[in-house]
Design a protein around this motif. Structure first.
Motif, PDB file in Angstrom:
ATOM      1  N   ALA A  35     -42.091 -20.610 -18.866  1.00  0.00           N
ATOM      2  CA  ALA A  35     -43.443 -20.694 -19.058  1.00  0.00           C
ATOM      3  C   ALA A  35     -44.066 -19.558 -19.871  1.00  0.00           C
ATOM      4  O   ALA A  35     -44.851 -19.841 -20.857  1.00  0.00           O
ATOM      5  N   ASN A  36     -43.664 -18.396 -19.316  1.00  0.00           N
ATOM      6  CA  ASN A  36     -44.559 -17.089 -20.103  1.00  0.00           C
ATOM      7  C   ASN A  36     -43.473 -16.812 -21.361  1.00  0.00           C
ATOM      8  O   ASN A  36     -44.169 -16.526 -22.426  1.00  0.00           O
ATOM      9  N   ALA A  37     -42.290 -17.147 -21.584  1.00  0.00           N
ATOM     10  CA  ALA A  37     -41.703 -17.359 -22.690  1.00  0.00           C
ATOM     11  C   ALA A  37     -42.076 -18.171 -23.861  1.00  0.00           C
ATOM     12  O   ALA A  37     -42.439 -17.745 -25.119  1.00  0.00           O
ATOM     13  N   SER A  38     -42.404 -19.399 -23.501  1.00  0.00           N
ATOM     14  CA  SER A  38     -43.044 -20.339 -24.267  1.00  0.00           C
ATOM     15  C   SER A  38     -44.229 -19.759 -24.562  1.00  0.00           C
ATOM     16  O   SER A  38     -44.759 -20.084 -25.992  1.00  0.00           O
ATOM     17  N   ALA A  39     -45.195 -19.289 -23.925  1.00  0.00           N
ATOM     18  CA  ALA A  39     -46.575 -18.616 -24.235  1.00  0.00           C
ATOM     19  C   ALA A  39     -46.381 -17.545 -25.173  1.00  0.00           C
ATOM     20  O   ALA A  39     -47.247 -17.662 -26.233  1.00  0.00           O
ATOM     21  N   ASP A  40     -45.510 -16.709 -25.093  1.00  0.00           N
ATOM     22  CA  ASP A  40     -45.432 -15.597 -26.129  1.00  0.00           C
ATOM     23  C   ASP A  40     -45.015 -16.075 -27.290  1.00  0.00           C
ATOM     24  O   ASP A  40     -45.408 -15.653 -28.341  1.00  0.00           O
ATOM     25  N   TYR A  41     -43.973 -17.284 -27.525  1.00  0.00           N
ATOM     26  CA  TYR A  41     -43.393 -17.631 -28.687  1.00  0.00           C
ATOM     27  C   TYR A  41     -44.674 -18.332 -29.358  1.00  0.00           C
ATOM     28  O   TYR A  41     -44.754 -18.127 -30.639  1.00  0.00           O
ATOM     29  N   GLN A  42     -45.433 -19.148 -28.584  1.00  0.00           N
ATOM     30  CA  GLN A  42     -46.469 -19.451 -29.518  1.00  0.00           C
ATOM     31  C   GLN A  42     -47.579 -18.563 -29.818  1.00  0.00           C
ATOM     32  O   GLN A  42     -48.021 -18.767 -30.909  1.00  0.00           O
ATOM     33  N   MET A  43     -47.711 -17.569 -29.092  1.00  0.00           N
ATOM     34  CA  MET A  43     -48.639 -16.579 -29.609  1.00  0.00           C
ATOM     35  C   MET A  43     -47.854 -15.889 -30.699  1.00  0.00           C
ATOM     36  O   MET A  43     -48.979 -15.610 -31.805  1.00  0.00           O
ATOM     37  N   CYS A  44     -46.940 -15.559 -30.763  1.00  0.00           N
ATOM     38  CA  CYS A  44     -46.170 -15.082 -31.999  1.00  0.00           C
ATOM     39  C   CYS A  44     -46.596 -15.993 -33.216  1.00  0.00           C
ATOM     40  O   CYS A  44     -46.837 -15.471 -34.251  1.00  0.00           O
ATOM     41  N   LEU A  45     -46.297 -17.262 -32.997  1.00  0.00           N
ATOM     42  CA  LEU A  45     -46.552 -18.308 -34.423  1.00  0.00           C
ATOM     43  C   LEU A  45     -47.872 -18.573 -34.767  1.00  0.00           C
ATOM     44  O   LEU A  45     -48.257 -18.909 -35.722  1.00  0.00           O
ATOM     45  N   GLN A  46     -48.906 -18.042 -33.531  1.00  0.00           N
ATOM     46  CA  GLN A  46     -50.321 -18.060 -33.924  1.00  0.00           C
ATOM     47  C   GLN A  46     -50.445 -16.794 -34.923  1.00  0.00           C
ATOM     48  O   GLN A  46     -51.041 -16.793 -36.011  1.00  0.00           O
ATOM     49  N   LEU A  47     -49.989 -15.812 -34.669  1.00  0.00           N
ATOM     50  CA  LEU A  47     -50.173 -14.472 -35.407  1.00  0.00           C
ATOM     51  C   LEU A  47     -49.166 -14.479 -36.773  1.00  0.00           C
ATOM     52  O   LEU A  47     -49.746 -14.293 -37.719  1.00  0.00           O
ATOM     53  N   LYS A  48     -48.176 -15.303 -36.631  1.00  0.00           N
ATOM     54  CA  LYS A  48     -47.307 -15.398 -37.869  1.00  0.00           C
ATOM     55  C   LYS A  48     -46.695 -16.602 -37.849  1.00  0.00           C
ATOM     56  O   LYS A  48     -45.437 -16.769 -37.421  1.00  0.00           O
ATOM     57  N   PRO A  49     -47.247 -17.588 -38.579  1.00  0.00           N
ATOM     58  CA  PRO A  49     -46.947 -19.009 -38.502  1.00  0.00           C
ATOM     59  C   PRO A  49     -45.602 -18.957 -39.373  1.00  0.00           C
ATOM     60  O   PRO A  49     -45.180 -18.382 -40.279  1.00  0.00           O
ATOM     61  N   ASN A  50     -44.654 -20.061 -38.579  1.00  0.00           N
ATOM     62  CA  ASN A  50     -43.478 -20.279 -39.202  1.00  0.00           C
ATOM     63  C   ASN A  50     -42.347 -18.985 -39.090  1.00  0.00           C
ATOM     64  O   ASN A  50     -41.510 -18.970 -39.816  1.00  0.00           O
ATOM     65  N   TYR A  51     -42.589 -18.137 -38.064  1.00  0.00           N
ATOM     66  CA  TYR A  51     -41.572 -17.062 -37.590  1.00  0.00           C
ATOM     67  C   TYR A  51     -40.452 -17.728 -37.205  1.00  0.00           C
ATOM     68  O   TYR A  51     -40.419 -18.083 -35.852  1.00  0.00           O
ATOM     69  N   GLU A  52     -39.245 -17.871 -38.079  1.00  0.00           N
ATOM     70  CA  GLU A  52     -38.291 -18.589 -37.709  1.00  0.00           C
ATOM     71  C   GLU A  52     -37.678 -18.095 -36.252  1.00  0.00           C
ATOM     72  O   GLU A  52     -37.417 -19.112 -35.322  1.00  0.00           O
ATOM     73  N   PRO A  53     -37.552 -17.060 -35.733  1.00  0.00           N
ATOM     74  CA  PRO A  53     -37.123 -16.798 -34.580  1.00  0.00           C
ATOM     75  C   PRO A  53     -37.600 -17.350 -33.222  1.00  0.00           C
ATOM     76  O   PRO A  53     -37.253 -17.774 -32.243  1.00  0.00           O
ATOM     77  N   ALA A  54     -39.037 -17.279 -33.556  1.00  0.00           N
ATOM     78  CA  ALA A  54     -39.981 -17.714 -32.363  1.00  0.00           C
ATOM     79  C   ALA A  54     -39.981 -19.325 -32.384  1.00  0.00           C
ATOM     80  O   ALA A  54     -39.761 -19.871 -31.362  1.00  0.00           O
ATOM     81  N   VAL A  55     -39.682 -20.044 -33.736  1.00  0.00           N
ATOM     82  CA  VAL A  55     -39.387 -21.335 -33.538  1.00  0.00           C
ATOM     83  C   VAL A  55     -38.428 -21.635 -32.932  1.00  0.00           C
ATOM     84  O   VAL A  55     -38.366 -22.652 -31.979  1.00  0.00           O
ATOM     85  N   GLU A  56     -37.216 -20.914 -33.349  1.00  0.00           N
ATOM     86  CA  GLU A  56     -35.801 -21.483 -32.264  1.00  0.00           C
ATOM     87  C   GLU A  56     -35.905 -21.261 -30.985  1.00  0.00           C
ATOM     88  O   GLU A  56     -35.356 -21.840 -30.235  1.00  0.00           O
ATOM     89  N   GLY A  57     -36.551 -20.040 -30.574  1.00  0.00           N
ATOM     90  CA  GLY A  57     -36.975 -19.767 -29.285  1.00  0.00           C
ATOM     91  C   GLY A  57     -37.592 -20.824 -28.510  1.00  0.00           C
ATOM     92  O   GLY A  57     -37.155 -21.285 -27.433  1.00  0.00           O
ATOM     93  N   LEU A  58     -38.516 -21.444 -29.048  1.00  0.00           N
ATOM     94  CA  LEU A  58     -39.271 -22.620 -28.532  1.00  0.00           C
ATOM     95  C   LEU A  58     -38.339 -23.768 -28.493  1.00  0.00           C
ATOM     96  O   LEU A  58     -38.338 -24.565 -27.471  1.00  0.00           O
ATOM     97  N   ASN A  59     -37.451 -24.084 -29.509  1.00  0.00           N
ATOM     98  CA  ASN A  59     -36.898 -25.103 -29.288  1.00  0.00           C
ATOM     99  C   ASN A  59     -35.757 -25.214 -28.299  1.00  0.00           C
ATOM    100  O   ASN A  59     -35.340 -25.750 -27.591  1.00  0.00           O
ATOM    101  N   SER A  60     -35.195 -23.678 -28.244  1.00  0.00           N
ATOM    102  CA  SER A  60     -34.233 -23.433 -27.167  1.00  0.00           C
ATOM    103  C   SER A  60     -34.720 -23.725 -25.756  1.00  0.00           C
ATOM    104  O   SER A  60     -34.092 -24.263 -24.828  1.00  0.00           O
ATOM    105  N   ILE A  61     -36.021 -23.437 -25.571  1.00  0.00           N
ATOM    106  CA  ILE A  61     -36.472 -23.661 -24.120  1.00  0.00           C
ATOM    107  C   ILE A  61     -36.510 -25.344 -23.922  1.00  0.00           C
ATOM    108  O   ILE A  61     -36.497 -25.471 -22.666  1.00  0.00           O
ATOM    109  N   GLY A  62     -37.013 -25.847 -25.205  1.00  0.00           N
ATOM    110  CA  GLY A  62     -37.111 -27.496 -24.640  1.00  0.00           C
ATOM    111  C   GLY A  62     -35.758 -28.329 -24.300  1.00  0.00           C
ATOM    112  O   GLY A  62     -35.803 -29.182 -24.155  1.00  0.00           O
ATOM    113  N   LYS A  63     -34.704 -27.632 -24.903  1.00  0.00           N
ATOM    114  CA  LYS A  63     -33.462 -28.234 -24.782  1.00  0.00           C
ATOM    115  C   LYS A  63     -33.036 -27.868 -23.187  1.00  0.00           C
ATOM    116  O   LYS A  63     -33.269 -27.220 -22.616  1.00  0.00           O
TER     117      LYS A  63
END
Length: 340
Positions: A312-340
């Motif tokens: 939960a906290n990992a997802s929240a931080d990845y999303q916050m990262c993407l709010q500040l830096k849209p399309n930041y690839e490591p955060a996108v990959e992080g979110l995708n890995s949580i969803g798997k």
């Protein structure tokens, strides 16, 4: 820095307020600062001299510099113009006016004054170099070189001129000429902190140990420079000399406890090298507290949370990262890995 070529990172505190509140706060701060200056013994003594001799332009120029020092630009420009009304033949008065305009972000006015100086006083090297520096800032490198070289024709021993040329060569990617110009700057002035630092940064890119010598020289001139200390620590880290890097990072935090890049790198060492996500999380949280818009710190903290199985906290931080830096690839990959 700044030194002209050195990157300076500024942490901006986020304060929620309306434009009206912001303006009122700024005016209150300005009034408070002005009150402190008015009550200063330095200004009181100068005001007495002006009362005794109200037609001395040197006194108004001196007072303009005091106001400039305290960022009281309206008062500074008023005194500067007064000195020029009394004596328009003194190049230093124009230089003060240009400095005020430049410091107050009125670069067009600064440029106009500097062009007036080099036309009226063609051998004034300060005017030529300041105008060259202004052209450098707006990336008009050809014009910058023209003014700098004209200054060197007047005086070939100007350390500042070679330092500026080194900055320009470094920015346009001519490392060989940058090194040559910066070394010449040091030959002319062996206390040139900026030249030592910039040479260190150039060699650090290739992880050349010679960089440490230049950083040491820079720190001899300015022992508490977090710029030079950070550059040294980062090079040590890049060269896998982790224990030494941590020692220097720790020293930085005794000078500036909120140096967020240092805090972040200590977190990276704990998480990536020492395999300690709990400690890494602590450092990344400190980095975020120091700079709430530090996107990479949110991503890194999210990675720590994910390592600790706190999705939960990992997802929240990845999303916050993407709010500040849209399309930041490591955060996108992080979110995708949580969803798997």
């Amino acid at each position: 820095m700044k030194q002209i070529i050195t990157l300076l990172f500024i942490t901006v505190a986020l304060i929620s307020c309306t434009p009206k509140e912001e303006g009122a706060s700024e005016n209150a701060h300005r009034a408070d600062s002005l009150l402190k200056i008015i009550n200063s013994p330095e200004l009181a003594a100068l005001n007495k001299k002006i009362l005794d001799d109200p037609n001395d332009p040197l006194l108004y120029n001196e007072r303009a510099k005091i106001y400039l020092q305290y960022k009281q630009f309206e008062e500074a420009i008023s005194d500067s113009k007064r000195s020029l009304r009394i004596d328009s033949t003194n190049a230093n008065f124009y230089l003060t006016e240009a400095d005020i305009f430049f410091a107050s972000n009125e670069t067009r006015n600064a440029k106009d004054v500097l062009e007036k100086i080099v036309k009226k006083f063609p051998e004034n090297t300060d005017g030529l170099l300041k105008l060259g520096e202004l052209y450098y800032f707006v990336k008009q490198y050809e014009n910058a070189f023209d003014k700098i070289n004209k200054a060197l024709k007047v005086n070939e021993n100007l350390a500042r001129a070679y330092y500026l040329k080194g900055n320009i060569y470094k920015e346009i990617g001519d490392t060989t000429k940058a090194i040559s110009s910066l070394e010449t700057a040091i030959e002319q002035d062996n206390k040139n902190y900026g030249a030592f630092l910039d040479l260190g940064l150039i060699y650090a890119v290739k992880q050349n140990p010679l960089a440490f010598e230049y950083f040491t020289n820079a720190l001899t001139i300015n022992p508490t420079s977090t710029e030079a200390l950070y550059a040294k620590a980062k090079l040590l880290q890049d060269m896998k000399r982790i224990k030494e890097a941590v020692e220097v990072y720790t020293k930085i935090l005794t000078i500036d406890p909120n140096h967020n890049f240092t805090i972040y790198n200590l977190g990276a060492i704990e998480y990536g090298i020492n395999k300690n996500p709990e400690k890494g999380l602590e450092y990344f949280t400190r980095a975020i507290n120091a700079n709430p818009k530090y996107a990479e710190a949110y991503f890194a903290r999210g990675a720590c949370y994910q390592e600790l199985n706190d999705k939960a906290n990992a997802s929240a931080d990845y999303q916050m990262c993407l709010q500040l830096k849209p399309n930041y690839e490591p955060a996108v990959e992080g979110l995708n890995s949580i969803g798997k």
